[in-house]
Design an enzyme around this catalytic site. Structure first.
Site, PDB file in Angstrom:
ATOM      1  N   GLY B  57       0.808  -1.221   0.000  1.00 30.10           N
ATOM      2  CA  GLY B  57       0.000   0.000   0.000  1.00 30.10           C
ATOM      3  C   GLY B  57       0.832   1.257   0.000  1.00 30.10           C
ATOM      4  O   GLY B  57       1.147   1.794   1.053  1.00 30.10           O
ATOM      5  N   THR B  58       1.198   1.729  -1.183  1.00 23.22           N
ATOM      6  CA  THR B  58       2.032   2.916  -1.258  1.00 23.22           C
ATOM      7  C   THR B  58       2.132   3.313  -2.720  1.00 23.22           C
ATOM      8  O   THR B  58       1.629   2.622  -3.598  1.00 23.22           O
ATOM      9  CB  THR B  58       3.435   2.616  -0.705  1.00 23.22           C
ATOM     10  OG1 THR B  58       4.164   3.818  -0.640  1.00 23.22           O
ATOM     11  CG2 THR B  58       4.175   1.657  -1.596  1.00 23.22           C
ATOM     12  N   THR B  59       2.752   4.473  -2.994  1.00 21.26           N
ATOM     13  CA  THR B  59       3.128   4.796  -4.374  1.00 21.26           C
ATOM     14  C   THR B  59       4.532   5.352  -4.360  1.00 21.26           C
ATOM     15  O   THR B  59       4.804   6.332  -3.662  1.00 21.26           O
ATOM     16  CB  THR B  59       2.213   5.883  -4.971  1.00 21.26           C
ATOM     17  OG1 THR B  59       0.868   5.532  -4.741  1.00 21.26           O
ATOM     18  CG2 THR B  59       2.466   6.034  -6.445  1.00 21.26           C
TER      19      THR B  59
END
Lengths: 204, 274
Positions: B57-59
């Site tokens: 869960g990240t960018t």
């Protein structure tokens, strides 16, 4: 993630002095992906009765349509609007009809009853009513909302202050939830008018 | 006493023993719940959930252009649906000329990047020259490969500048290592790729590249629920890395898409009697 967290939602209602406020977020998502930022979760049943539905979006829309239908039938037969307490019992019965295949949503009902006394209640997905004198919450951000409302709520607030309080509680709670937010939608209802406002929130 | 099974009635009743799910089958006389056709009913649900591997869960993103390497990331940490922090440093400074990005388990990424920094320094001392980006990423990839299957969660990009120029490698917990010009890692990466790929030109200036990186992260935070917080942008040049900006994406949204001011209603002035 459970099925209640599939679309993401946050709904809260608060009681003031002869008025009430009901607010929701505006995000519609499919798990982590955001699909829309203008989803209607709160709907008007009549001028002094609003229902906000959190949970699976398809059930939110279907359940709302069924409830409007039932209320219109009631209006035709009784020639008056339904009282909020009666409406809450109606919603509870409709939800329990589907006990073994429930509508996957949690309603929040807010209305002005006799003598303009505000009434709020929430229910779980199979119709267990929870009446409260101060505030009710529902949705994926409900735990944050409980904390924020508990801290910010004061009894007998006027409409202006109630609007500020509910907006702050909603925005700070959804900022701690991945699945809800992207703006806010607030209705403040007094005996004479309905004020609808859109909140500018964090869009992440 | 007859047991009331009216609650069990389904609109499409099935007979459990491997019959085809043909909608035109005769209605069975016994009301029953729909059950999945599987030999192992008990573990079925868990297997179905495990099949969808939750993306990190990240960018984070990084790309090589004429002026060096641009590295950018968001700053949100999420535990399921709860946002545990909006101010996580996802760009890790391995040494003054190399950066690593964090996606996956925070502890894993922080530890192994620091470990890589130690190994790079030891290489410098032993060989009297800086380690190449290729060498550093290889050290990390080999280390992660030896822990394969033990549940590490690392999806990182190693970006740096060495004697051969700018270098960018993608390394993950399966032991994979890829050399490339443009990468984005995390649950928000599809959205970031969309903006990054359509705006990318090798001949960009540093300002254009940093604006592209910031915009890509912003768009990913808008669409992805697990990305948000602050969009940090770093630039790696021949002299090493510098942090270019760290903008709150909540404010970036209204900067890119300002809300048009509502036209105030005209107040009718009473005509003064002359």
């Amino acid at each position: 993630m459970s099925i209640f967290e599939y679309n993401g939602s946050a709904v809260v209602a608060m009681v003031g002095k002869n008025c009430f406020a009901i607010a929701s977020d505006r995000r519609l998502g499919v798990q982590l992906q955001t699909i829309a930022t203008d989803f209607q979760r709160i709907s008007k049943i009549h001028d002094h009765l609003f229902i906000g539905l959190s949970g699976l979006a398809t059930d939110v829309q279907t359940l709302y349509q069924r409830l409007v239908f039932r209320h219109k039938l009631y209006q035709l037969r009784e020639e008056r609007d339904m009282k909020p307490e009666t409406f809450a019992s109606l919603v509870s019965a409709i939800l329990y009809e589907k006990r073994f295949g429930p509508y996957l949503c949690q309603p929040v009902i807010a209305g002005l009853g006799d003598d303009n006394k505000p009434f709020i209640c929430t229910m779980d997905s199979i119709g267990a009513k929870e009446l409260a004198k101060d505030f009710v919450v529902s949705g994926t951000a409900s735990e944050s909302l409980y904390g924020a409302c508990e801290a910010m709520f004061k009894p007998d607030m006027e409409a202006e202050e109630l609007f500020e309080t509910i907006s702050q509680a909603l925005l700070s709670s959804v900022d701690r939830d991945c699945l809800s937010g992207w703006g806010g939608h607030v209705y403040v209802v007094t005996p004479n008018e309905i004020k609808e406002k859109i909140l500018k929130g964090r869009m992440d | 006493m007859k047991l009331d099974t009216s609650g069990f009635e389904t609109s499409m009743p099935t007979i459990g023993f491997g019959s085809s799910s043909d909608m035109l089958d005769e209605l069975s006389s016994v009301p029953s719940f729909d059950l999945p056709h599987t030999k192992e009913f008990d573990g079925f649900q868990k297997k179905a959930v495990d099949m969808l591997k939750h993306a990190k869960g990240t960018t984070t993103l990084a790309f090589i252009f004429k002026g060096g390497v641009m590295v950018a990331a968001d700053s949100r940490a999420s535990m399921g649906g709860y946002i545990s922090s909006q101010s996580v440093k996802k760009i890790i400074e391995i040494n003054p000329y190399m950066l690593g990005t964090m996606a996956g388990g925070a502890a894993d990424c922080q530890f192994w990047h620091r470990n890589l920094g130690i190994k790079c320094r030891l290489h410098e001392l032993a060989n009297k020259r800086r380690i190449s980006v290729s060498g550093a990423s290889k050290l990390l990839a080999n280390m992660l490969y030896s822990y394969r299957g033990m549940g590490l969660s690392v999806g990182t990009m190693i970006a740096g500048w060495d004697e051969t120029g700018p270098g960018l490698y993608y390394v993950d917990n399966e032991g994979g290592r890829l050399k490339g010009d443009r990468f984005s890692v995390g649950s928000g990466s599809p959205y970031a790729y969309g903006v990054l790929d359509s705006g990318y030109k090798y001949e960009m200036s540093v300002e254009e590249a940093s604006e592209l990186a910031r915009r890509s992260i912003y768009h990913a935070t808008f669409r992805d629920g697990a990305s948000g917080g602050v969009a940090s942008v770093y630039h790696v040049g021949p002299e090493g890395w510098t942090k270019l900006s760290g903008d709150d994406v909540g404010e970036l949204h209204y900067h890119y898409y300002p809300v048009p001011p509502a036209i105030a209603e005209q107040v009718m002035e009473e005509a003064t009697a002359e």
